[in-house]
Enzyme design. Structure first.
Site, PDB file in Angstrom:
ATOM      1  N   ARG A 164      58.037  39.743  54.416  1.00 31.82           N
ATOM      2  CA  ARG A 164      57.469  38.456  54.860  1.00 31.82           C
ATOM      3  C   ARG A 164      58.572  37.454  55.214  1.00 31.82           C
ATOM      4  NH1 ARG A 164      55.666  34.825  49.666  1.00 31.82           N
ATOM      5  NH2 ARG A 164      57.112  35.737  48.167  1.00 31.82           N
ATOM      6  N   SER A 191      53.611  30.816  51.945  1.00 31.07           N
ATOM      7  CA  SER A 191      53.662  32.187  51.418  1.00 31.07           C
ATOM      8  C   SER A 191      53.847  33.228  52.513  1.00 31.07           C
ATOM      9  CB  SER A 191      52.371  32.515  50.667  1.00 31.07           C
ATOM     10  OG  SER A 191      52.189  31.624  49.606  1.00 31.07           O
ATOM     11  N   GLU A 231      39.427  31.734  57.479  1.00 32.40           N
ATOM     12  CA  GLU A 231      40.057  32.878  58.138  1.00 32.40           C
ATOM     13  C   GLU A 231      39.246  33.368  59.332  1.00 32.40           C
ATOM     14  OE1 GLU A 231      39.340  32.548  54.899  1.00 32.40           O
ATOM     15  OE2 GLU A 231      41.341  32.171  54.111  1.00 32.40           O
ATOM     16  N   PHE A 289      42.472  38.759  53.073  1.00 35.69           N
ATOM     17  CA  PHE A 289      41.651  37.736  53.722  1.00 35.69           C
ATOM     18  C   PHE A 289      41.604  37.965  55.248  1.00 35.69           C
ATOM     19  CE2 PHE A 289      43.567  35.177  50.041  1.00 35.69           C
ATOM     20  CZ  PHE A 289      42.637  35.678  49.144  1.00 35.69           C
ATOM     21  N   HIS A 304      51.432  39.987  51.766  1.00 38.22           N
ATOM     22  CA  HIS A 304      50.777  40.266  50.483  1.00 38.22           C
ATOM     23  C   HIS A 304      49.874  41.493  50.548  1.00 38.22           C
ATOM     24  CE1 HIS A 304      52.472  36.346  50.001  1.00 38.22           C
ATOM     25  NE2 HIS A 304      52.145  36.268  48.721  1.00 38.22           N
ATOM     26  N   ASP A 351      49.018  37.676  40.729  1.00 38.92           N
ATOM     27  CA  ASP A 351      47.739  37.126  41.213  1.00 38.92           C
ATOM     28  C   ASP A 351      46.574  38.097  40.976  1.00 38.92           C
ATOM     29  OD1 ASP A 351      48.485  34.617  41.921  1.00 38.92           O
ATOM     30  OD2 ASP A 351      48.641  35.005  44.074  1.00 38.92           O
ATOM     31  N   ARG A 408      55.046  40.970  49.779  1.00 37.62           N
ATOM     32  CA  ARG A 408      55.538  39.770  49.108  1.00 37.62           C
ATOM     33  C   ARG A 408      56.899  40.018  48.455  1.00 37.62           C
ATOM     34  NH1 ARG A 408      54.839  38.067  43.502  1.00 37.62           N
ATOM     35  NH2 ARG A 408      55.357  35.855  43.391  1.00 37.62           N
TER      36      ARG A 408
END
Ligand SMILES: Cc1ncc(C[n+]2csc(CCOP(=O)(O)OP(=O)(O)O)c2C)c(N)n1
Ligand SMILES: [Mg+2]
Lengths: 279, 327
Positions: free
Chosen positions: B25, B52, B73, B98, B124, B132, B182
């Site tokens: 990322r 993020s 989204e 998402f 992610h 998370d 991530r």
């Protein structure tokens, strides 16, 4: 700017709207399936867009400066096909192939198969977001064109419509005009019975839109409002058009069952007579 | 487009992310910012996760070409679609689950059905999201994207490859899904490597077994192979970074040399790389395929390494599986 006949003359537009309705009824009867009520209820509005307001070139569908029309309520495909054919995007004979295997006239519009369709729709609730994206892209490219997006009143029950309503207002998208076809019917009944959408105008206002409320069958009022909407700056504008589902054919008017069924040959005959069409 | 070999800054520091441990990322954020200066058609959308997903740098440099759509989204995917219809090259980013889960139908109906030039670059992916937990870990995204007509699905293995993937998809016209991570990943790709959509990289061909891996599992596959070689096992490793279209030529070639095949991915064993490999080989060259991945379950909270260990996404698991098959 356009290369076919467009006019603000109300009698001309009335005649075009009549021809559009005739084309819709004929193609639906031939197809034997499709959406009658919602195609007829938006016919006056969409006629005013294609034969008066929008700058577009039927023989150059990808013309960069064109105004864009997004049919968010994609089930009204017969209406879109009728205005496209009557303004010269393709031969009216093609209308007879609606919904048939290998026809470019799919049950819901496909942009890959038919020139003049900006984007494929059919799954309700996505068109306004697409219209926002186009409007933002035009603004970035400094192209002055406008984007029109037609939604059903049942359709605005979709959450994404309100996500898009926020986005348009947040980014001050004023080269966009949404139109809600307020015919108070969806598939399972009146909107007020299925899932209350009232107060519609207040909702759009609360989301930061400039709201016009009009009679969606009064062509004079439609063209005036389309002109006024163009002058609204900084805010997006929405025209909430009160309509009658099935408008123009008394046996279909305001009848929930004519959402998704097509005229029988007998009904077509009655309907064409009512619309002053012989044969 | 600056070719990566010339991407050396004045002070001699390399900008191509070769041979460094870095989260994919982070490479995305840097590359996007760099490309933004070269190509004015690039626009970026995010859904309140720009710090993020690392699109924040682009947003600071090119604020008029960045659209934060908020936590919506579905709207983001369709707005990106609209932008593509005016000739822009939209990159839409959020977390993998998402982008592909919440907005799946928007990706299907609007992006793929109309075959629009939208780049969905999601971060992610997989278990290495870590603490998370299951709600934010995506173990289904590859299956969800792979099933869509017109979609290209890419999972880069390290920073060096990620940079090339992002550069490459700017020039490709059509829907693309790129899955990034991530956590930091070790470098695996050699300096001579050049990414091409649909082209697998064969590190070497094994005569006992070949491991077809993607993402972080490429590095594990290489480690496992090294260990197995000391035990006399002839192991090959392939980086199948494009999950769709699958490099069937490379796959068939290594399968024909193998006694069996192992797939390894940070995804459910259903529908991802293992699924794609099985679907293809079962028709043209039936051979035993063992899958390393998450076995039809949700993730958990924990440190990335702990999670990989718990769910069996490790060098050791690959080694054990291969030794068991050979015995
Ligand atoms: C996402 C989605 N859900 C359901 C449908 C099925 N559907 C087609 S038309 C319709 C009713 C639409 O009502 P409205 O928006 O009021 O349209 P109109 O009355 O103008 O025909 C439904 C539920 C659909 N096309 N898309
Ligand atoms: Mg309605």
């Amino acid at each position: 700017m356009v290369d076919f006949f467009q006019s603000r003359d109300i009698n001309f537009l009335k005649e075009k709207a009549r021809q559009v309705r005739v084309a819709i009824l004929k193609m639906l009867t031939e197809a034997g399936s499709g959406h009658t009520g919602g195609s007829l209820s938006s016919a006056d509005i969409v006629t005013a867009l294609y034969f008066y307001k929008m700058r577009h070139k039927p023989n150059e569908p990808q013309w960069e400066q064109r105004d864009r029309f997004i049919l968010s309520k994609g089930h009204a495909a017969p209406l879109l096909y009728a205005v496209l054919a009557l303004s010269g995007y393709f031969d009216v004979e093609l209308l007879k192939t609606l919904r048939k295997l290998h026809s470019p006239l799919q049950g819901h519009p496909s942009s890959k198969l038919l020139k003049g369709v900006e984007v494929s729709t059919g799954s309700l609730g996505q068109g306004l977001s697409i219209a926002n994206g186009i409007a933002l892209g035009l603004r970035l490219s400094k192209i002055k064109a406008r984007v029109y997006c037609l939604l059903g009143d049942g359709e605005i029950q979709e959450g994404q419509v309100w996500e898009a309503a926020m986005t348009a207002s947040h980014y001050s998208i004023d080269n966009l005009c949404a139109i809600v076809d307020l015919n108070d019917l969806q598939i399972d009944g009146r909107c007020s019975d299925v899932m209350k959408i009232d107060p519609v105008a207040k909702k759009w206002e609360a989301f930061g839109w400039h709201v016009f409320q009009i009679n969606g069958h009064d062509l004079e009022e439609i063209v005036e409002t389309l002109d006024s909407a163009e002058k609204i700056k900084v805010k997006p504008s929405v025209i909430i058009a009160k309509t009658v589902k099935g408008k123009g054919v008394s046996i279909f008017e305001d009848k929930v069952e004519y959402h998704g069924i097509t005229p029988t040959l007998k009904e077509l005959e009655i309907a064409l007579k009512e619309l002053g069409e012989n044969g | 487009m600056g070719s990566i070999t010339q991407d050396v800054e004045a002070n001699g520091e390399r900008k191509d992310f070769f041979n460094i441990s870095i989260a994919t990322r982070d490479v995305y954020g840097e590359t996007l910012a760099e490309l933004g200066a070269l190509n004015k058609d690039i626009v970026v959308l995010d859904a309140d996760l720009s710090s993020s997903t690392k699109t924040k740098k682009f947003s600071r440099l090119f604020p008029d070409r960045f659209f934060n759509i908020g936590i919506s989204e579905q709207d983001m995917i369709c707005t990106a679609s609209g932008l593509s219809l005016t000739g822009k090259i939209p990159f839409a980013s959020t977390f993998a689950i998402f982008a592909t889960g919440r907005a799946w139908e928007q990706v299907r109906q609007t992006v793929c059905y109309s075959n629009l030039n939208v780049k969905i670059v999601a971060t992610h992916g997989g278990l290495t999201v870590g603490e998370d937990g299951a709600s934010h870990q995506s173990l289904e995204d590859l299956a969800l994207m792979r099933v869509l007509p017109n979609m290209t699905v890419i999972v880069p293995a390290d920073g060096f490859e990620t940079k090339q993937v992002i550069e490459e998809i700017v020039n490709y016209v059509g829907p693309v899904y790129v899955r990034l991570g991530r956590a930091k990943v070790p470098p695996v790709m050699p300096e001579s490597y050049r990414f091409k959509i649909g082209k697998a990289y064969i590190f070497n061909v094994g005569l006992d077994v070949n491991i077809i891996a993607s993402g972080i599992m490429v590095s594990m596959a290489l480690n496992a192979a090294q260990e197995l070689r000391t035990q006399g096992v002839d192991v090959g490793v392939v980086n199948m970074s494009t999950i769709k279209p699958l490099d069937t030529e490379a796959l068939l070639m290594v399968a024909q040399k193998s006694k069996f095949i192992i797939t390894a991915e940070e995804h459910s064993v259903i529908g991802g790389l293992g699924g794609a490999v099985s679907e293809f080989l079962s028709e043209v060259y039936p051979i035993k395929i063992k899958k390393v991945g998450v076995n039809d379950s949700f993730g958990l909270s924990g440190k990335p390494d702990e999670l990989l260990e718990f769910f069996g996404l490790t060098n050791k698991r690959i080694v054990d599986m291969i030794l068991k098959e050979l015995s």
